[in-house]
Motif scaffolding. Structure first.
Motif, mmCIF file in Angstrom:
data_model
loop_
_atom_site.group_PDB
_atom_site.id
_atom_site.type_symbol
_atom_site.label_atom_id
_atom_site.label_comp_id
_atom_site.label_asym_id
_atom_site.label_seq_id
_atom_site.Cartn_x
_atom_site.Cartn_y
_atom_site.Cartn_z
ATOM 1 N N LYS A 125 0.834 -1.205 0.000
ATOM 2 C CA LYS A 125 0.000 0.000 0.000
ATOM 3 C C LYS A 125 0.862 1.246 0.000
ATOM 4 O O LYS A 125 0.608 2.207 -0.739
ATOM 5 C CB LYS A 125 -0.926 -0.020 1.210
ATOM 6 C CG LYS A 125 -1.997 1.072 1.185
ATOM 7 C CD LYS A 125 -2.985 0.871 2.321
ATOM 8 C CE LYS A 125 -4.091 1.936 2.250
ATOM 9 N NZ LYS A 125 -5.070 1.760 3.346
ATOM 10 N N ASN A 128 2.413 2.288 -3.232
ATOM 11 C CA ASN A 128 1.511 2.841 -4.223
ATOM 12 C C ASN A 128 0.901 4.167 -3.806
ATOM 13 O O ASN A 128 -0.089 4.613 -4.383
ATOM 14 C CB ASN A 128 0.399 1.830 -4.548
ATOM 15 C CG ASN A 128 0.922 0.669 -5.360
ATOM 16 O OD1 ASN A 128 1.668 0.854 -6.310
ATOM 17 N ND2 ASN A 128 0.558 -0.534 -4.974
ATOM 18 N N THR A 129 1.493 4.818 -2.787
ATOM 19 C CA THR A 129 1.079 6.184 -2.494
ATOM 20 C C THR A 129 1.635 7.090 -3.587
ATOM 21 O O THR A 129 2.590 6.736 -4.285
ATOM 22 C CB THR A 129 1.609 6.657 -1.128
ATOM 23 O OG1 THR A 129 3.052 6.629 -1.159
ATOM 24 C CG2 THR A 129 1.092 5.781 -0.007
ATOM 25 N N GLN A 168 -3.418 7.059 -2.074
ATOM 26 C CA GLN A 168 -3.106 5.988 -3.014
ATOM 27 C C GLN A 168 -3.206 6.564 -4.423
ATOM 28 O O GLN A 168 -4.148 7.311 -4.733
ATOM 29 C CB GLN A 168 -4.082 4.820 -2.845
ATOM 30 C CG GLN A 168 -3.928 4.082 -1.525
ATOM 31 C CD GLN A 168 -2.617 3.302 -1.473
ATOM 32 O OE1 GLN A 168 -2.407 2.346 -2.216
ATOM 33 N NE2 GLN A 168 -1.721 3.729 -0.589
#
Length: 432
Positions: A125, A128-129, A168
């Motif tokens: 996670k 994928n910021t 995201q």
């Protein structure tokens, strides 16, 4: 025959260990000492694996059957429950499956694996910021492909990441992009708004290519961001006078006056430190990290500029910055300060923006017959070919003479019809 709790309770130990099956590879092994241990056999890639869960009744029949179903499902997906119990790395594409099977029972049975799965999910996670992906794009694409990657880095650090860095990348919307560009326009930087939109558009094009998103939220037509302003017009002599006379009603009059005299960019001036000014030589040495082309630049200071720097030194209250923030002497004024000061004035000059100072100086110096190479070097423009071989002191004597002529020219325009009192900067230096 399937096991029951009654049957399990009635199993008695013998001289040797023996097994009772519940089907599907699950069985309980009764040890001579009386303990009853749950085990399972399953096949993976043609080989048999045997795994121990724990003792009955600490692990109930219902929980153990759940364990059997989980092990069987994982084996069908090519995953070894034995490897999971050891805490081996989980392939990214199997994370959803393993997570779905990570019931309260599995968390007890393979807590190390579940913890690792959760850590991998968090890592995936975070990767994928917008911030993480932006720096990946910058390192892999933007920096190698651009002659001035520092400008792109500045766009990311100043406006993009503070606004959407933690989101995201798949969640970024057109509205997010427009909020960023609107905020930039609000500080009077329409061209920077367009530049920021272009950076975002390229970033998301890369994200599409990497299959992180399916559409580009920055693919907004430029006309909806800002109107590109023509950069072909310089101020006339009369406009220079009207503009400077108006500027001297502002609290930022010295900064704006120095911009036109020194022919530097706004960022180069407001981040200037006193250590860069050589009062003995009347020179200002700007380090490369603040220059657009990442090369140090030497500005020969006119008598008028020197007089202003002397006055500013007395007003600096010991700050290292030439233009310290009023709220914090350890910081320079904000980049928007000069734009705000200009917008607050009643200026009878068409479509004026701060960058017009540099074009205006170039135009009048060319019209006065000064050598184009001297002018380009004073503007820190890079000349192509053999004439562009870098030397920060190139044409130093000629540039000093030229910038003094320019300062005197600007003075003469201010004198014409002025209605406000302006400091007679440079008079003492003329007499010296």
């Amino acid at each position: 025959m399937a096991l029951t709790d009654t049957r399990l309770k009635n199993l008695k130990p013998g001289d040797k260990a023996y097994q009772e099956s519940d089907g599907g590879g699950l069985f309980v092994e009764v040890m001579p000492g009386g303990s009853k241990v749950w085990r399972i056999r399953y096949r993976l890639a043609g080989k048999q694996e045997k795994l121990t869960l724990g003792e009955y009744p600490a692990y109930s029949l219902a929980n153990t059957r759940q364990w059997r179903e989980a092990c069987t499902t994982l084996a069908q997906r090519g995953l070894s429950s034995m490897a999971l119990k050891r805490g081996d790395q989980i392939p990214d594409d199997t994370l959803p499956e393993v997570t779905a099977l990570a019931s309260a029972f599995l968390e007890k049975w393979c807590s190390q694996t579940v913890a690792r799965v959760k850590a991998q999910e968090i890592e995936a996670k975070e990767a994928n910021t917008v911030e993480a992906f932006a720096w990946r794009w910058f390192a892999e694409v933007a920096e190698p492909a651009n002659s001035t990657p520092r400008n792109i880095k500045r766009v990311l650090e100043k406006d993009v990441l503070p606004a959407i860095g933690t989101k995201q990348i798949v969640d970024v919307t057109v509205d997010d992009v427009l909020k960023i560009t609107d905020a930039i326009k609000a500080r009077g930087a329409d061209q920077m708004a367009l530049q920021t939109r272009n950076v975002l558009k390229r970033l998301f094009a890369y994200a599409i290519a990497r299959q992180k998103v399916t559409f580009n939220p920055a693919a907004v037509e430029a006309k909806f961001i800002a109107s590109a302003r023509s950069r072909d017009v310089a101020l006339s002599s009369d406009e220079i006078g009207r503009l400077l006379r108006s500027i001297y009603q502002s609290s930022m009059k010295r900064a704006l006056h120095l911009l036109i005299l020194c022919m530097v960019r706004k960022g180069e001036l407001i981040e200037a430190r006193w250590e860069e000014i050589d009062f003995a030589k009347a020179e200002w040495s700007i380090p490369g990290e603040r220059m657009k082309k990442d090369k140090p630049h030497l500005v020969s200071l006119s008598r008028q500029a020197m007089a202003m720097f002397e006055e500013l030194k007395a007003l600096a209250s010991g700050s290292e910055w030439i233009f310290p923030s009023r709220g914090d002497l350890h910081q320079p004024i904000a980049h928007s300060t000069l734009n705000v000061a200009v917008r607050a004035l009643e200026i009878d000059v068409r479509d004026f923006v701060i960058h017009d100072f540099r074009r205006t100086a170039s135009t009048h110096l060319h019209e006065a017959g000064f050598n184009s190479d001297w002018i380009e070097k004073a503007l820190a423009h890079e000349t192509k070919g053999i004439r562009g071989v870098y030397n920060r002191a190139q044409y130093a004597d000629q540039r000093r003479e030229m910038l003094q002529w320019w300062a005197d020219f600007v003075d003469s325009q201010i004198e014409e019809g002025r209605k406000v009192i302006i400091g007679r900067f440079g008079k003492a230096y003329r007499a010296a």
